[in-house]
Motif scaffolding. Structure first.
Motif, mmCIF file in Angstrom:
data_model
loop_
_atom_site.group_PDB
_atom_site.id
_atom_site.type_symbol
_atom_site.label_atom_id
_atom_site.label_comp_id
_atom_site.label_asym_id
_atom_site.label_seq_id
_atom_site.Cartn_x
_atom_site.Cartn_y
_atom_site.Cartn_z
ATOM 1 N N THR A 158 9.756 52.574 -7.622
ATOM 2 C CA THR A 158 9.221 51.653 -8.624
ATOM 3 C C THR A 158 9.631 52.105 -10.019
ATOM 4 O O THR A 158 10.116 51.309 -10.829
ATOM 5 N N GLU A 159 9.446 53.381 -10.311
ATOM 6 C CA GLU A 159 9.806 53.897 -11.633
ATOM 7 C C GLU A 159 11.305 53.814 -11.898
ATOM 8 O O GLU A 159 11.716 53.678 -13.049
ATOM 9 N N LEU A 170 5.452 52.257 -16.341
ATOM 10 C CA LEU A 170 4.634 53.008 -15.393
ATOM 11 C C LEU A 170 4.841 54.504 -15.578
ATOM 12 O O LEU A 170 3.879 55.275 -15.615
ATOM 13 N N LEU A 205 -1.702 47.630 -17.131
ATOM 14 C CA LEU A 205 -0.562 48.091 -16.343
ATOM 15 C C LEU A 205 0.598 47.096 -16.411
ATOM 16 O O LEU A 205 1.757 47.501 -16.448
ATOM 17 N N ARG A 236 1.934 57.211 -16.522
ATOM 18 C CA ARG A 236 1.682 58.323 -15.603
ATOM 19 C C ARG A 236 1.854 59.661 -16.305
ATOM 20 O O ARG A 236 0.999 60.551 -16.216
ATOM 21 N N LEU A 254 0.224 47.177 -7.108
ATOM 22 C CA LEU A 254 -0.198 47.177 -8.514
ATOM 23 C C LEU A 254 -1.696 47.432 -8.640
ATOM 24 O O LEU A 254 -2.135 48.203 -9.502
ATOM 25 N N ILE A 257 -2.321 51.077 -7.893
ATOM 26 C CA ILE A 257 -1.839 51.937 -8.978
ATOM 27 C C ILE A 257 -2.768 51.866 -10.181
ATOM 28 O O ILE A 257 -3.103 52.898 -10.780
ATOM 29 N N SER A 258 -3.195 50.670 -10.556
ATOM 30 C CA SER A 258 -4.089 50.553 -11.715
ATOM 31 C C SER A 258 -5.402 51.274 -11.460
ATOM 32 O O SER A 258 -5.933 51.945 -12.350
#
Length: 75
Positions: free
Chosen positions: A42-43, A14, A68, A18, A54, A57-58
């Motif tokens: 999360t990272e 991720l 992703l 990003r 998810l 985020i996608s």
């Protein structure tokens, strides 16, 4: 957490996506309607992200969900 190596690998994946898009954690959080701490955790493999997150985020990264979640677990 049942799969810490997978969670860590996803966080790394991720972050790479990003950063490749030139998006800050705060900007991603804003676009995905999530908190910055959710992106950060999360990272950093401190949080097992939900399917709902998810999907957000996608969409925020403008990539298909499958891209992703397609990452090598053993990095």
């Amino acid at each position: 957490m049942k799969n810490p190596s997978g969670i860590k690998a996803f966080g790394t994946h991720l972050r790479r996506i990003r950063e490749a898009k030139g998006i800050s954690q705060q900007e991603l959080a804003d676009r995905a309607n999530l908190s910055k701490s959710t992106i950060l955790r999360t990272e950093n493999a401190k949080f097992a992200v939900t399917l709902d997150a998810l999907l957000s985020i996608s969409e925020a990264l403008e990539i298909p969900l499958k891209d992703l979640i397609d990452f090598p677990v053993n990095q």
